[in-house]
Write an enzyme that holds these catalytic residues in place. Structure first.
Site, PDB file in Angstrom:
ATOM      1  N   HIS A 117       0.802  -1.222   0.000  1.00 48.17           N
ATOM      2  CA  HIS A 117       0.000   0.000   0.000  1.00 48.17           C
ATOM      3  C   HIS A 117       0.837   1.275   0.000  1.00 48.17           C
ATOM      4  CE1 HIS A 117      -2.890  -2.987   1.725  1.00 48.17           C
ATOM      5  NE2 HIS A 117      -3.707  -2.384   0.846  1.00 48.17           N
ATOM      6  N   HIS A 227      36.461 -35.749   7.513  1.00 52.21           N
ATOM      7  CA  HIS A 227      37.268 -34.531   7.474  1.00 52.21           C
ATOM      8  C   HIS A 227      38.725 -34.859   7.140  1.00 52.21           C
ATOM      9  CE1 HIS A 227      34.014 -32.140   8.602  1.00 52.21           C
ATOM     10  NE2 HIS A 227      34.315 -31.805   9.849  1.00 52.21           N
TER      11      HIS A 227
END
Length: 451
Positions: A117, A227
């Site tokens: 708006h 890892h």
């Protein structure tokens, strides 16, 4: 593999139910903390709406009007540099019908206009313009009452934190002894740090606490989660991987207020295999004397610190990957990750730092993939009715807790492989969900709770 949305649980938790989910005396806890919709909604209310949440770094907003979108829990906010060089953080929500007033990640603006708006707000969050104000409101709208909700804002050595709770302690008190460890990344040389431009964002179908706890407490996974293959692949030619640090040369530290970290001391091998030889030389030789002068030899000799500032800010010092684990329901998180570098470092070093972070700890990083796959698969297993009933084990190191090594504040296990920090992270989590009294949540009370 993805996790389908779950319907909300009909279970209603009492405070006693929540406290019983985490038993620090037996070292057992319930995986319900990762799956319950009701607990998640309590997290948004009792944790994310009450604690200091990192929303970025000052270097990302160098000029007046610079802004970036961020989150406090699931509440979208706008972080904006002001004319007086201060920073404001306000809810990214128009007060008319609730539409976002900012729909881009970052930029520079003097105003934010709702696309629904057309209500417009200035860079400080004040409502300054309403379309057809006279005809629609007969000039009776009190615009000064209809700005978006403002958060408290404080910074610590470049990092920007925001908090909705006016009764919460100030940031310095909240961080407490965590600052000692944070400074190994944020204050090792004059001039502080800056962020390499760009934030990586990606979604993992897993609960945000898996990531927060791992960065705060868990080095145990590093030797088994693949890892090692990433370390081998990234190691410079001729690197002797037998010199990778044993766990007995590190510490697992619970700091208080839910903050925790793990340290690897006096061995730069991690730098060699993760950020490469050039950054290693910068950290261990070029800038090392200044780091000793500014933060002391104890902290200058920390070659890797994996840390979580409760609830959802994590980093790896030296490697300097920083991330926020943005909650997106009990079964999903959005990861925001960026790289911090010493501001005075040579440009070539900064770029090398950033390049290795992309290679290792990013959406496509060789280590990031390992962690994300684990968290994702656990969450998938917890879709099962029976799996959700099985208690998890956090008993490691409960017989060897002691005061931290001289010079390192907190309570620790004299080994990087420990779960004292994990037990206390979850105990603090339960305590926050069952109390609104900040005096019961200070670091001293938190430390005593697990004794």
């Amino acid at each position: 593999m993805t996790n389908a949305p779950h319907t909300a649980s009909s279970k209603t938790y009492t405070d006693e139910d929540i406290k019983n989910l985490v038993d620090t005396k037996t070292g057992k806890y319930s995986p319900e903390i990762y799956t319950s919709e009701e607990l998640y909604q309590l997290e948004l209310e009792k944790i994310f709406a009450r604690t200091w949440i990192c929303v970025g770094h000052e270097s990302q907003l160098p000029n007046y009007g610079d802004f970036q979108s961020a989150y406090i829990g699931e509440d979208p906010v706008v972080v904006v540099r002001q004319k007086d060089n201060s920073i404001r953080v306000f809810l990214n929500q128009c007060r008319h019908r609730g539409m976002r007033i900012c729909r881009v990640d970052a930029g520079n603006a003097r105003a934010f206009t709702c696309p629904y708006h057309g209500w417009a707000y200035d860079s400080a969050g004040n409502l300054v313009s309403v379309p057809m104000e006279t005809a629609a409101f007969n000039d009776a709208l009190k615009k000064d009452e209809w700005g978006p909700k403002q958060a408290r804002v404080e910074t610590y050595k470049g990092l920007i934190f925001a908090n909705w709770d006016e009764s919460a302690p100030d940031l310095d008190t909240y961080l407490g002894d965590a600052k000692f460890y944070m400074d190994t990344m944020l204050d090792r040389v004059e001039g502080g740090t800056e962020v390499i431009e760009g934030i990586q964002k990606w979604v993992i179908p897993a609960n945000w606490k898996f990531a927060a706890e791992q960065f705060g407490s868990d080095a145990y996974h590093a030797g088994t989660t693949a890892h090692i293959s990433g370390i081998m692949a990234g190691a410079p030619a001729g690197t002797d991987l037998t010199k990778m640090q044993p766990p007995t040369d590190g510490l697992n530290v619970y700091i208080g207020n839910g903050h925790a970290c793990g340290l690897f001391l006096r061995n730069p091998m991690f730098y060699q295999v993760i950020v490469g030889p050039a950054v290693t030389e910068y950290l261990t030789q070029t800038s090392y004397p200044e780091a000793v002068e500014r933060v002391g030899k104890e902290r200058a000799d920390i070659n890797l610190c994996h840390m979580n500032v409760f609830p959802n800010l994590s980093f790896l010092t030296g490697i300097n990957t920083v991330r926020m684990w943005q909650p997106r329901g009990p079964h999903e998180m959005e990861i925001w990750s960026f790289t911090i570098v010493d501001k005075k470092a040579p440009d070539a070093i900064k770029q090398e730092w950033a390049r290795h972070n992309v290679r290792t700890f990013s959406a496509g990083g060789v280590f990031e993939q390992d962690d994300g796959e684990n968290w994702n698969d656990i969450q998938h297993v917890l879709r099962g009715h029976v799996a959700k009933q099985q208690k998890f084990n956090i008993q490691m190191s409960d017989h060897t807790v002691r005061d931290a090594e001289p010079g390192y504040p907190g309570k620790s296990f004299a080994n990087t492989y420990g779960e004292e920090a994990a037990r206390n992270i979850y105990a603090h989590w339960a305590r926050m969900l069952t109390t609104s009294d900040w005096s019961a949540l200070d670091s001293v009370a938190t430390l005593k709770a697990a004794e």
